[in-house]
Design a protein around this motif. Structure first.
Motif, PDB file in Angstrom:
ATOM      1  N   GLU A  74       0.934  -1.141   0.082  1.00  0.00           N
ATOM      2  CA  GLU A  74       0.051  -0.054  -0.027  1.00  0.00           C
ATOM      3  C   GLU A  74       0.769   1.148  -0.055  1.00  0.00           C
ATOM      4  N   ALA A  75       1.911   1.293   0.737  1.00  0.00           N
ATOM      5  CA  ALA A  75       2.856   2.298   0.925  1.00  0.00           C
ATOM      6  C   ALA A  75       3.337   2.623  -0.737  1.00  0.00           C
ATOM      7  N   GLU A  76       3.836   1.575  -1.264  1.00  0.00           N
ATOM      8  CA  GLU A  76       4.541   1.805  -2.448  1.00  0.00           C
ATOM      9  C   GLU A  76       3.471   2.212  -3.600  1.00  0.00           C
ATOM     10  N   ALA A  77       2.099   1.684  -3.370  1.00  0.00           N
ATOM     11  CA  ALA A  77       1.249   2.296  -4.415  1.00  0.00           C
ATOM     12  C   ALA A  77       0.768   3.866  -4.205  1.00  0.00           C
ATOM     13  N   GLN A  78       1.061   4.141  -2.795  1.00  0.00           N
ATOM     14  CA  GLN A  78       1.001   5.719  -2.503  1.00  0.00           C
ATOM     15  C   GLN A  78       2.204   6.567  -2.867  1.00  0.00           C
ATOM     16  N   GLY A  79       3.284   5.927  -3.095  1.00  0.00           N
ATOM     17  CA  GLY A  79       4.538   6.505  -3.691  1.00  0.00           C
ATOM     18  C   GLY A  79       5.376   7.039  -2.305  1.00  0.00           C
ATOM     19  N   ILE A  80       5.136   6.226  -1.332  1.00  0.00           N
ATOM     20  CA  ILE A  80       5.887   6.760  -0.047  1.00  0.00           C
ATOM     21  C   ILE A  80       7.334   6.404  -0.247  1.00  0.00           C
ATOM     22  N   PRO A  81       7.657   5.181  -0.639  1.00  0.00           N
ATOM     23  CA  PRO A  81       9.221   4.965  -0.783  1.00  0.00           C
ATOM     24  C   PRO A  81       9.868   5.947  -1.586  1.00  0.00           C
ATOM     25  N   ALA A  82       9.294   6.191  -2.796  1.00  0.00           N
ATOM     26  CA  ALA A  82       9.854   7.050  -3.941  1.00  0.00           C
ATOM     27  C   ALA A  82      10.188   8.553  -2.923  1.00  0.00           C
ATOM     28  N   THR A  83       8.957   9.016  -2.607  1.00  0.00           N
ATOM     29  CA  THR A  83       9.032  10.369  -1.736  1.00  0.00           C
ATOM     30  C   THR A  83      10.166  10.314  -0.651  1.00  0.00           C
ATOM     31  N   ALA A  84      10.393   9.323   0.034  1.00  0.00           N
ATOM     32  CA  ALA A  84      11.377   9.119   1.232  1.00  0.00           C
ATOM     33  C   ALA A  84      12.723   8.907   0.457  1.00  0.00           C
ATOM     34  N   LEU A  85      12.920   8.464  -0.568  1.00  0.00           N
ATOM     35  CA  LEU A  85      14.341   8.253  -1.369  1.00  0.00           C
ATOM     36  C   LEU A  85      14.631   9.662  -1.924  1.00  0.00           C
ATOM     37  N   GLN A  86      13.573  10.416  -2.495  1.00  0.00           N
ATOM     38  CA  GLN A  86      13.715  11.950  -2.940  1.00  0.00           C
ATOM     39  C   GLN A  86      14.547  12.678  -1.777  1.00  0.00           C
ATOM     40  N   VAL A  87      13.849  12.537  -0.576  1.00  0.00           N
ATOM     41  CA  VAL A  87      14.134  13.270   0.578  1.00  0.00           C
ATOM     42  C   VAL A  87      15.487  13.053   0.921  1.00  0.00           C
ATOM     43  N   VAL A  88      15.782  11.863   0.965  1.00  0.00           N
ATOM     44  CA  VAL A  88      17.561  11.441   1.464  1.00  0.00           C
ATOM     45  C   VAL A  88      18.445  11.985   0.399  1.00  0.00           C
ATOM     46  N   VAL A  89      18.099  11.815  -0.751  1.00  0.00           N
ATOM     47  CA  VAL A  89      18.846  12.211  -1.847  1.00  0.00           C
ATOM     48  C   VAL A  89      19.136  13.386  -1.727  1.00  0.00           C
ATOM     49  N   GLY A  90      18.128  14.225  -1.955  1.00  0.00           N
ATOM     50  CA  GLY A  90      18.035  15.847  -1.887  1.00  0.00           C
ATOM     51  C   GLY A  90      19.060  16.228  -0.767  1.00  0.00           C
ATOM     52  N   GLN A  91      18.825  15.504   0.754  1.00  0.00           N
ATOM     53  CA  GLN A  91      19.696  16.007   1.877  1.00  0.00           C
ATOM     54  C   GLN A  91      21.205  15.706   1.368  1.00  0.00           C
ATOM     55  N   ARG A  92      21.446  14.525   1.009  1.00  0.00           N
ATOM     56  CA  ARG A  92      22.849  14.173   0.632  1.00  0.00           C
ATOM     57  C   ARG A  92      23.550  15.123  -0.618  1.00  0.00           C
ATOM     58  N   SER A  93      22.599  15.614  -1.636  1.00  0.00           N
ATOM     59  CA  SER A  93      23.243  16.499  -2.673  1.00  0.00           C
ATOM     60  C   SER A  93      23.231  17.720  -1.978  1.00  0.00           C
ATOM     61  N   LEU A  94      22.767  18.181  -1.125  1.00  0.00           N
ATOM     62  CA  LEU A  94      22.802  19.490  -0.370  1.00  0.00           C
ATOM     63  C   LEU A  94      24.265  19.330   0.508  1.00  0.00           C
TER      64      LEU A  94
END
Length: 614
Positions: A74-94
């Motif tokens: 259900e979390a995958e269907a709601q895009g939660i893992p993708a959002t979490a991955l985007q957040v941590v990638v954004g933080q490390r890019s910064l």
């Protein structure tokens, strides 16, 4: 701005603490094995623990919002893992960008954060290096890894702070909005209804009725109608037959004794002073009539809600108790000591003692216990009734073999009596189609029901001949409303020529300095919007649910820019706008950094983390 900066620093400290606690939990029960990173952002590794924790928190948040634990699919269907991955990638890019710019915080900052963390303190409350290393070891972290994480977090916060504190407050914009919202209108208005106008209507012709009928289909369209057969069982239906135990009732009475036995109480407000002399001087001013208790509260910038201490007993008020309980309603007494210092107390109401005996409480106790037992009995029937329906039993069979009662209802969204008074029934009724299998559902009071829809009649406009009486009534209402508007327009023309409302037999009301946020009782929602489009001297006629309103704009009043409330609104608008602009700039900045950072992800490592949630 300084205050905002301090607030952000405060939250950074909280984040540091939560980060450590989260990492400890991760190391103890989360990812196992040798997976340390899920990829890189520039030269910065993206820690597996960071992604795991972000994903865990987002799934927990989504579960809390939905009121149940959601599964990982259900979390995958709601895009939660993708959002979490985007957040941590954004933080490390910064983090990578900050490293390229040579930005970092010193060892002193990291040391202060480590020393301030209570998880690293020994029995004496001071920092314990052995405890520090042991705690990190339990979480699967080395000292270097943990302090590096703290440094990245603090540096990231420093970059964010530089963006947020570098945006000037848009005062011109704020002042313009404040001028707009606080600008006033003074106007005179009068309603006109059928009682104010002599209306004589002719008999409607067939053409009149046909024209009205065709122009107003929504007035005569019937709602969707559903024929529903149902069975239901509520606690009220069976609780009179449920036996109760008197010993349990007595135990319940004792457990709720504070509800039935209460001493006399007083509703009291308390105002604390810096010393007893100041409190005594304030009391003297009240007794001399020079001020009042509410005035003293207002002088402190407080409200009466801020100083309200609720209902109290004499014993709870210690030294002040006897004086408070001897006071008349509205009296102020004191000064007396309190936990916060010398205080004055105002007594606002007397609450009589409550002394309800077991015998007096017995009917309510018996009803409560019977209802509770009835709910438990009904709950025990969920599985048997579900099995009956699953086995092909009709609703009539369920009614014969259980205590459920059979019923039928012609239901529309406008029907809210009987079983349709329950929101859960209405929701299921609206979502069920003809032929759907009946399922056991719960009612708000602990009852059960199951339903089947036997027929659905779609919304329709009946033929004119079938609703002729309604159409005639509708035509008359429309013709009457138009006659009132015509009369209002005639009187408005006379107002424009210089006559006053009173001369036209209009019961007028003048509103002074109303702003766009105002409200005028008895007018439509768009009334003030219309008024604010008028020029001084304009006269308009507005529709008003079967009647009309005549309004004349008398004066436009500019906002008072010397008023403290105006200054406060400007400051509030400027601050919120500045923060919004800063947030937008920060998001664009981080997005640009992420786009221009070389990101490499290890899908196998990401899948390994996902396996912990399946």
């Amino acid at each position: 701005m300084a205050k905002a900066g301090k607030t952000r620093n405060f939250f950074v400290w909280i984040i540091m603490g939560l980060l450590f606690v989260g990492l400890m939990g991760f190391g103890a029960t989360g990812l196992s094995g040798t997976v340390r990173a899920i990829g890189t952002a520039g030269d910065k590794p993206i820690a597996a623990q960071t992604y795991y924790l972000e994903l865990q928190n987002r799934i927990a948040s989504a579960s809390a919002q939905q009121g149940r634990q959601i599964s990982f699919p259900e979390a995958e269907a709601q895009g939660i893992p993708a959002t979490a991955l985007q957040v941590v990638v954004g933080q490390r890019s910064l983090d990578d960008e900050a490293a390229d710019l040579g930005l970092s915080v010193g060892d002193r900052v990291i040391s202060e954060q480590v020393l301030a963390n209570p998880a690293f303190r020994g029995l004496d409350g001071s920092f314990d290096r052995a405890q520090y290393r042991e705690a990190l070891s339990r979480s699967g972290l080395s000292v270097r890894e943990y302090e590096s994480t703290l440094r990245d977090q603090a540096t990231r916060a420093m970059v964010q702070g530089a963006v947020f504190t570098g945006i000037p407050a848009p005062l011109t914009y704020a002042e313009t909005l404040a001028q707009f919202s606080r600008e006033g209108r003074t106007f005179t208005w009068a309603p006109l209804a059928d009682a104010d106008v002599e209306v004589t209507l002719p008999e409607p012709s067939e053409e009149d009725l046909q024209t009205h009928y065709e122009a107003n289909p929504d007035l005569y369209r019937t709602p969707e109608t559903r024929q529903i057969r149902y069975v239901w069982l509520t606690p009220d239906m069976i609780q009179d037959d449920v036996p109760v135990d008197e010993d349990e009732l007595r135990a319940e009475y004792e457990a709720r004794l504070e509800e039935f036995q209460q001493p006399e109480r007083r509703l009291v407000e308390r105002l604390v002073f810096s010393d007893e002399e100041a409190a005594a001087e304030a009391l003297a001013q009240i007794e001399a009539g020079e001020t009042t208790f509410p005035d003293l509260v207002a002088e402190r910038g407080l409200t009466l809600n801020d100083v309200d201490i609720g209902d109290v007993t004499e014993a709870q008020m210690d030294d002040a108790g006897p004086a408070i309980f001897a006071a008349e309603t509205g009296d102020t007494v004191g000064p007396f000591p309190s936990d916060l210092g010398p205080a004055l107390f105002r007594m606002n109401a007397i609450l009589a003692a409550r002394n309800i005996t077991f015998e007096q409480a017995l009917p309510d106790l018996r009803e409560d216990q019977a209802a509770a037992r009835a709910r438990r009995l009904i709950e025990d029937q969920i599985d048997p009734i579900t099995n009956l329906l699953a086995g092909g039993a009709q609703l009539s069979d369920v009614a014969e073999q259980t205590e459920m009662q059979l019923g039928e209802i012609t239901w529309t969204t406008e029907v809210t009596d009987g079983i349709a008074a329950y929101a859960s029934f209405r929701e299921v009724a609206a979502a069920t189609d003809v032929g759907d299998f009946a399922e056991v559902e719960e009612l708000d009071d602990g009852g059960l029901f199951a339903l089947e829809v036997t027929d659905i009649t779609a919304p329709m406009v009946p033929p004119l001949d079938d609703i002729r009486a309604d159409v005639i009534a509708g035509w008359e209402a429309e013709a009457t409303a138009q006659a009132i508007v015509d009369e209002a327009e005639a009187r408005a023309a006379q107002l424009r020529e210089g006559l006053e409302f009173a001369a036209l037999d209009l019961d007028a009301v003048q509103e002074t300095d109303l702003t766009r946020r105002g409200f005028v009782n008895g007018t439509p929602p768009t009334f003030l919007t219309e008024v604010f489009t008028m020029e001084p001297g304009d006269v308009r006629v507005l529709d008003n649910t079967g009647g009309a309103i005549i309004v004349r704009l008398d004066e436009v009043t500019a906002a008072d820019d010397t008023d403290s409330a105006f200054a406060a609104e400007v400051a509030s608008i400027a601050e919120s706008t500045s923060q919004g602009i800063a947030q937008d700039i920060y998001e664009l900045y981080t997005r640009n950094i992420q786009v221009n950072t070389d990101v490499n992800l290890n899908q196998a490592a990401i899948n390994a983390i996902h396996s912990n949630f399946r």
